[in-house]
Design a protein around this motif. Structure first.
Motif, PDB file in Angstrom:
ATOM      1  N   ASP A  26       0.838  -1.195   0.000  1.00  0.00           N
ATOM      2  CA  ASP A  26       0.000   0.000   0.000  1.00  0.00           C
ATOM      3  C   ASP A  26       0.879   1.252   0.000  1.00  0.00           C
ATOM      4  N   PRO A  27       1.062   1.871  -1.173  1.00  0.00           N
ATOM      5  CA  PRO A  27       1.925   3.060  -1.240  1.00  0.00           C
ATOM      6  C   PRO A  27       1.420   4.245  -0.425  1.00  0.00           C
ATOM      7  N   SER A  28       0.140   4.266  -0.076  1.00  0.00           N
ATOM      8  CA  SER A  28      -0.382   5.395   0.709  1.00  0.00           C
ATOM      9  C   SER A  28       0.145   5.382   2.141  1.00  0.00           C
ATOM     10  N   ARG A  29       0.712   4.261   2.586  1.00  0.00           N
ATOM     11  CA  ARG A  29       1.252   4.167   3.949  1.00  0.00           C
ATOM     12  C   ARG A  29       2.666   4.750   4.067  1.00  0.00           C
ATOM     13  N   ILE A  30       3.263   5.145   2.950  1.00  0.00           N
ATOM     14  CA  ILE A  30       4.627   5.670   2.966  1.00  0.00           C
ATOM     15  C   ILE A  30       4.621   7.117   3.447  1.00  0.00           C
ATOM     16  N   ASP A  31       5.493   7.405   4.391  1.00  0.00           N
ATOM     17  CA  ASP A  31       5.614   8.741   4.968  1.00  0.00           C
ATOM     18  C   ASP A  31       6.930   9.355   4.474  1.00  0.00           C
ATOM     19  N   GLU A  32       6.831  10.140   3.398  1.00  0.00           N
ATOM     20  CA  GLU A  32       8.042  10.715   2.798  1.00  0.00           C
ATOM     21  C   GLU A  32       8.757  11.682   3.740  1.00  0.00           C
ATOM     22  N   ALA A  33       8.018  12.414   4.538  1.00  0.00           N
ATOM     23  CA  ALA A  33       8.643  13.331   5.499  1.00  0.00           C
ATOM     24  C   ALA A  33       9.475  12.541   6.506  1.00  0.00           C
ATOM     25  N   LYS A  47      12.700  11.370   4.854  1.00  0.00           N
ATOM     26  CA  LYS A  47      13.677  12.467   4.824  1.00  0.00           C
ATOM     27  C   LYS A  47      14.278  12.685   6.211  1.00  0.00           C
ATOM     28  N   GLY A  48      13.436  12.569   7.238  1.00  0.00           N
ATOM     29  CA  GLY A  48      13.904  12.703   8.610  1.00  0.00           C
ATOM     30  C   GLY A  48      14.866  11.600   9.010  1.00  0.00           C
ATOM     31  N   ALA A  49      14.747  10.445   8.343  1.00  0.00           N
ATOM     32  CA  ALA A  49      15.645   9.320   8.619  1.00  0.00           C
ATOM     33  C   ALA A  49      16.975   9.474   7.884  1.00  0.00           C
ATOM     34  N   GLY A  50      17.087  10.533   7.080  1.00  0.00           N
ATOM     35  CA  GLY A  50      18.352  10.809   6.414  1.00  0.00           C
ATOM     36  C   GLY A  50      18.450  10.353   4.970  1.00  0.00           C
ATOM     37  N   VAL A  51      17.324   9.958   4.356  1.00  0.00           N
ATOM     38  CA  VAL A  51      17.405   9.562   2.952  1.00  0.00           C
ATOM     39  C   VAL A  51      17.532  10.802   2.077  1.00  0.00           C
ATOM     40  N   HIS A  52      18.127  10.622   0.902  1.00  0.00           N
ATOM     41  CA  HIS A  52      18.404  11.743   0.006  1.00  0.00           C
ATOM     42  C   HIS A  52      17.277  12.001  -0.985  1.00  0.00           C
ATOM     43  N   GLY A  53      16.428  10.999  -1.193  1.00  0.00           N
ATOM     44  CA  GLY A  53      15.322  11.168  -2.126  1.00  0.00           C
ATOM     45  C   GLY A  53      14.435   9.945  -2.161  1.00  0.00           C
ATOM     46  N   VAL A  54      13.231  10.133  -2.698  1.00  0.00           N
ATOM     47  CA  VAL A  54      12.255   9.056  -2.819  1.00  0.00           C
ATOM     48  C   VAL A  54      11.618   9.177  -4.196  1.00  0.00           C
ATOM     49  N   MET A  55      11.581   8.057  -4.914  1.00  0.00           N
ATOM     50  CA  MET A  55      10.917   8.017  -6.215  1.00  0.00           C
ATOM     51  C   MET A  55       9.867   6.920  -6.177  1.00  0.00           C
ATOM     52  N   ARG A  56       8.683   7.241  -6.662  1.00  0.00           N
ATOM     53  CA  ARG A  56       7.571   6.289  -6.628  1.00  0.00           C
ATOM     54  C   ARG A  56       7.035   6.047  -8.028  1.00  0.00           C
ATOM     55  N   ALA A  57       6.615   4.821  -8.265  1.00  0.00           N
ATOM     56  CA  ALA A  57       5.902   4.445  -9.492  1.00  0.00           C
ATOM     57  C   ALA A  57       4.965   3.306  -9.108  1.00  0.00           C
ATOM     58  N   GLY A  58       3.737   3.648  -8.765  1.00  0.00           N
ATOM     59  CA  GLY A  58       2.786   2.637  -8.314  1.00  0.00           C
ATOM     60  C   GLY A  58       3.222   2.059  -6.980  1.00  0.00           C
ATOM     61  N   THR A  59       3.406   0.740  -6.951  1.00  0.00           N
ATOM     62  CA  THR A  59       3.816   0.083  -5.708  1.00  0.00           C
ATOM     63  C   THR A  59       5.327  -0.046  -5.584  1.00  0.00           C
ATOM     64  N   VAL A  60       6.059   0.447  -6.581  1.00  0.00           N
ATOM     65  CA  VAL A  60       7.526   0.407  -6.543  1.00  0.00           C
ATOM     66  C   VAL A  60       8.035   1.737  -5.993  1.00  0.00           C
ATOM     67  N   VAL A  61       8.882   1.642  -4.980  1.00  0.00           N
ATOM     68  CA  VAL A  61       9.436   2.832  -4.344  1.00  0.00           C
ATOM     69  C   VAL A  61      10.948   2.676  -4.276  1.00  0.00           C
ATOM     70  N   GLN A  62      11.670   3.673  -4.767  1.00  0.00           N
ATOM     71  CA  GLN A  62      13.118   3.680  -4.630  1.00  0.00           C
ATOM     72  C   GLN A  62      13.494   4.751  -3.613  1.00  0.00           C
ATOM     73  N   VAL A  63      14.265   4.316  -2.633  1.00  0.00           N
ATOM     74  CA  VAL A  63      14.691   5.202  -1.556  1.00  0.00           C
ATOM     75  C   VAL A  63      16.197   5.399  -1.693  1.00  0.00           C
ATOM     76  N   VAL A  64      16.630   6.634  -1.941  1.00  0.00           N
ATOM     77  CA  VAL A  64      18.047   6.941  -2.113  1.00  0.00           C
ATOM     78  C   VAL A  64      18.678   7.135  -0.734  1.00  0.00           C
ATOM     79  N   VAL A  65      19.537   6.173  -0.357  1.00  0.00           N
ATOM     80  CA  VAL A  65      20.153   6.225   0.969  1.00  0.00           C
ATOM     81  C   VAL A  65      21.650   6.512   0.922  1.00  0.00           C
ATOM     82  N   GLY A  66      22.268   6.416  -0.248  1.00  0.00           N
ATOM     83  CA  GLY A  66      23.695   6.660  -0.363  1.00  0.00           C
ATOM     84  C   GLY A  66      24.477   5.365  -0.451  1.00  0.00           C
ATOM     85  N   PRO A  67      25.801   5.448  -0.307  1.00  0.00           N
ATOM     86  CA  PRO A  67      26.657   4.281  -0.527  1.00  0.00           C
ATOM     87  C   PRO A  67      26.497   3.153   0.484  1.00  0.00           C
TER      88      PRO A  67
END
Length: 76
Positions: A33-40, A43-63
């Protein structure tokens, strides 16, 4: 709460994750359920970005994506 726990919670919890894998600097996830994702919170957890496409979510966390993914898998 460590980084993996915070990211997992922001992705809607363990029961919302269908699949997760690391890819260089990102976590590729498939969620129920993508509606359960809390992007704020992500970001507070230190991720650099979030990209969504339906149920696929990419979370940019770094190396440290491999380590974060393993830590999240341990929590699942």
């Amino acid at each position: 709460m460590n980084k993996a726990q915070a990211i997992l919670a922001a992705l809607g919890g363990a029961d919302n994750i269908m699949e997760i894998e690391p890819c260089i600097t990102r976590l590729r996830t498939v969620v129920h359920d993508p509606s359960r994702i809390d992007e704020a919170a992500l970001k507070g957890a230190g991720v650099h970005g979030v990209m969504r496409a339906g149920t696929v979510v990419q979370v940019v966390v770094g190396p440290d994506a491999d380590t974060v993914c393993m830590d999240i898998e341990d929590l699942l």
